[in-house]
Design a protein around this motif. Structure first.
Motif, PDB file in Angstrom:
ATOM      1  N   TYR A 188     -71.378 -46.729  -9.196  1.00  0.00           N
ATOM      2  CA  TYR A 188     -72.643 -47.126  -8.563  1.00  0.00           C
ATOM      3  C   TYR A 188     -72.937 -48.610  -8.761  1.00  0.00           C
ATOM      4  CZ  TYR A 188     -77.670 -48.021  -8.515  1.00  0.00           C
ATOM      5  OH  TYR A 188     -78.910 -48.579  -8.314  1.00  0.00           O
ATOM      6  N   GLU A 189     -72.870 -49.079  -9.998  1.00  0.00           N
ATOM      7  CA  GLU A 189     -73.235 -50.468 -10.296  1.00  0.00           C
ATOM      8  C   GLU A 189     -72.269 -51.466  -9.650  1.00  0.00           C
ATOM      9  OE1 GLU A 189     -75.919 -51.415 -11.586  1.00  0.00           O
ATOM     10  OE2 GLU A 189     -76.630 -50.038 -13.125  1.00  0.00           O
ATOM     11  N   TYR A 190     -70.962 -51.166  -9.707  1.00  0.00           N
ATOM     12  CA  TYR A 190     -69.980 -52.105  -9.157  1.00  0.00           C
ATOM     13  C   TYR A 190     -70.028 -52.146  -7.627  1.00  0.00           C
ATOM     14  CZ  TYR A 190     -67.713 -53.536 -13.470  1.00  0.00           C
ATOM     15  OH  TYR A 190     -67.454 -54.115 -14.696  1.00  0.00           O
ATOM     16  N   VAL A 191     -70.119 -50.973  -6.995  1.00  0.00           N
ATOM     17  CA  VAL A 191     -70.176 -50.936  -5.531  1.00  0.00           C
ATOM     18  C   VAL A 191     -71.480 -51.560  -5.055  1.00  0.00           C
ATOM     19  CG1 VAL A 191     -70.251 -49.445  -3.491  1.00  0.00           C
ATOM     20  CG2 VAL A 191     -68.668 -48.924  -5.360  1.00  0.00           C
ATOM     21  N   ARG A 192     -72.575 -51.280  -5.742  1.00  0.00           N
ATOM     22  CA  ARG A 192     -73.880 -51.848  -5.387  1.00  0.00           C
ATOM     23  C   ARG A 192     -73.842 -53.369  -5.463  1.00  0.00           C
ATOM     24  NH1 ARG A 192     -78.489 -53.614  -7.980  1.00  0.00           N
ATOM     25  NH2 ARG A 192     -80.448 -53.219  -6.871  1.00  0.00           N
ATOM     26  N   TYR A 193     -73.283 -53.905  -6.552  1.00  0.00           N
ATOM     27  CA  TYR A 193     -73.205 -55.354  -6.733  1.00  0.00           C
ATOM     28  C   TYR A 193     -72.350 -55.994  -5.633  1.00  0.00           C
ATOM     29  CZ  TYR A 193     -72.320 -59.889  -8.916  1.00  0.00           C
ATOM     30  OH  TYR A 193     -72.221 -61.240  -9.159  1.00  0.00           O
ATOM     31  N   TYR A 194     -71.223 -55.364  -5.334  1.00  0.00           N
ATOM     32  CA  TYR A 194     -70.322 -55.891  -4.312  1.00  0.00           C
ATOM     33  C   TYR A 194     -70.990 -55.878  -2.933  1.00  0.00           C
ATOM     34  CZ  TYR A 194     -66.412 -56.134  -1.030  1.00  0.00           C
ATOM     35  OH  TYR A 194     -65.591 -56.484   0.015  1.00  0.00           O
ATOM     36  N   MET A 195     -71.617 -54.758  -2.581  1.00  0.00           N
ATOM     37  CA  MET A 195     -72.236 -54.635  -1.258  1.00  0.00           C
ATOM     38  C   MET A 195     -73.423 -55.579  -1.092  1.00  0.00           C
ATOM     39  SD  MET A 195     -72.009 -50.530  -0.457  1.00  0.00           S
ATOM     40  CE  MET A 195     -72.421 -50.762   1.277  1.00  0.00           C
ATOM     41  N   HIS A 196     -74.245 -55.704  -2.138  1.00  0.00           N
ATOM     42  CA  HIS A 196     -75.371 -56.631  -2.057  1.00  0.00           C
ATOM     43  C   HIS A 196     -74.891 -58.074  -1.932  1.00  0.00           C
ATOM     44  CE1 HIS A 196     -79.129 -54.425  -2.382  1.00  0.00           C
ATOM     45  NE2 HIS A 196     -78.568 -53.606  -3.252  1.00  0.00           N
ATOM     46  N   SER A 197     -73.803 -58.401  -2.642  1.00  0.00           N
ATOM     47  CA  SER A 197     -73.250 -59.750  -2.572  1.00  0.00           C
ATOM     48  C   SER A 197     -72.748 -60.056  -1.173  1.00  0.00           C
ATOM     49  CB  SER A 197     -72.105 -59.909  -3.584  1.00  0.00           C
ATOM     50  OG  SER A 197     -72.566 -59.737  -4.896  1.00  0.00           O
ATOM     51  N   ARG A 198     -72.083 -59.079  -0.562  1.00  0.00           N
ATOM     52  CA  ARG A 198     -71.546 -59.266   0.790  1.00  0.00           C
ATOM     53  C   ARG A 198     -72.666 -59.404   1.811  1.00  0.00           C
ATOM     54  NH1 ARG A 198     -66.375 -60.675   1.356  1.00  0.00           N
ATOM     55  NH2 ARG A 198     -66.253 -59.581   3.374  1.00  0.00           N
ATOM     56  N   VAL A 199     -73.721 -58.587   1.652  1.00  0.00           N
ATOM     57  CA  VAL A 199     -74.845 -58.630   2.589  1.00  0.00           C
ATOM     58  C   VAL A 199     -75.570 -59.970   2.493  1.00  0.00           C
ATOM     59  CG1 VAL A 199     -77.129 -57.685   3.081  1.00  0.00           C
ATOM     60  CG2 VAL A 199     -75.206 -56.145   2.716  1.00  0.00           C
ATOM     61  N   LYS A 200     -75.782 -60.447   1.268  1.00  0.00           N
ATOM     62  CA  LYS A 200     -76.475 -61.726   1.079  1.00  0.00           C
ATOM     63  C   LYS A 200     -75.678 -62.888   1.657  1.00  0.00           C
ATOM     64  CE  LYS A 200     -79.125 -60.414  -3.024  1.00  0.00           C
ATOM     65  NZ  LYS A 200     -79.301 -60.626  -4.477  1.00  0.00           N
TER      66      LYS A 200
END
Length: 270
Positions: free
Chosen positions: A189-201
């Motif tokens: 959860y934490e790693y995928v969330r961090y990656y996806m938020h980084s890509r979206v930003k």
């Protein structure tokens, strides 16, 4: 996260647990039915999870899919409150009370494993009662005279006939499962969330609530599937299909509800 917001973490977790049961319990009922009846010599044979679901709806209606849900709502809500609350507070403590950008395995894993170990003491009796209530459906082989009238009656009768240790049957296995399982879940959860938020930003400056919800669905769903894929080979586990199908929507609902509740309660997420 404010120093006085500790109770809010537990409230957010409780709401996540309610969402988990509301979405996931029907899948769990089908799994238990498959495990019960397909292993009995003279039991009802279900061809698949879909066949089992249609049979339950035909003979018991929608309420049949939520048989045993009362104990689940109470047990899972309390368990989820503890899990998410302990995870959040322990993670913050290990970070020295400071929000840190980016996931840290040395913080995530022990926080999740500790939370999982604690909730196993709640989850073990709750799961036992839930399964026994689910098994005694109207098409079950359990005679009416032997059926439990309620989850409380089930718990009381189990303690009467098997003692306190009976209600905690399989406790060691549950503790190990929850510790490892939640370490895997929160790590994914934490790693995928961090990656996806980084890509979206990086792609867009418009970061909407809808995007947050979409990321929550993906991270929660993938985290849940990562756990349940550890269950074993399909041939060794009757009902594994409904379990895997349940994993994504149930955990997605939990994460989306948890993150939404944190936002409403004013809890800052990493």
């Amino acid at each position: 996260m404010g120093e006085n917001s500790g109770y809010k973490d537990y409230v957010a977790g409780l709401l996540a647990g309610v969402a988990t049961v509301a979405i996931g319990h029907p899948f769990d009922t089908v799994k238990v039915k498959l495990q019960k009846h397909n292993t009995e010599a003279h039991g009802v044979k279900y061809r698949s999870g879909l066949h089992c679901t249609s049979r339950i709806l035909k003979t018991e209606g929608v309420k049949g899919l939520y048989r045993g849900a009362t104990s689940s709502f109470v047990g899972v809500a309390f368990e989820s409150s503890l899990l998410f609350g302990i995870y959040s507070r322990t993670k913050l403590a290990l970070q020295g009370g400071v929000q840190i950008s980016g996931p840290q395995p040395q913080v995530i894993i022990p926080s999740a494993a500790y939370g999982g170990a604690i909730i196993s003491f709640v989850l073990c009796p709750s799961e036992l009662v839930k399964c026994r209530m689910q098994i005694q459906g109207t098409d079950s082989l359990v005679p009416k005279s032997s059926r439990y009238s309620s989850p409380l009656n089930c718990a009381v009768e189990t303690i009467k006939t098997e003692g306190v240790k009976g209600i905690f049957r399989g406790g060691c296995t549950t503790l190990l499962r929850e510790s490892i399982g939640n370490a895997v879940f929160f790590s994914v959860y934490e790693y995928v969330r961090y990656y996806m938020h980084s890509r979206v930003k990086a792609a867009s400056s418009n970061h909407s609530n809808l995007i947050d919800m979409g990321i929550g669905i993906m991270t929660g769903g993938l985290g849940g599937v990562a756990i349940y894929r550890r269950a074993g080979l399909k041939g060794c586990y009757t009902g594994l299909g409904p379990t895997l199908v349940r994993a994504f929507p149930a955990n997605a609902a939990a994460i989306v509800t948890w993150e939404l509740a944190m936002k409403i309660l004013g809890i800052k997420h990493d």
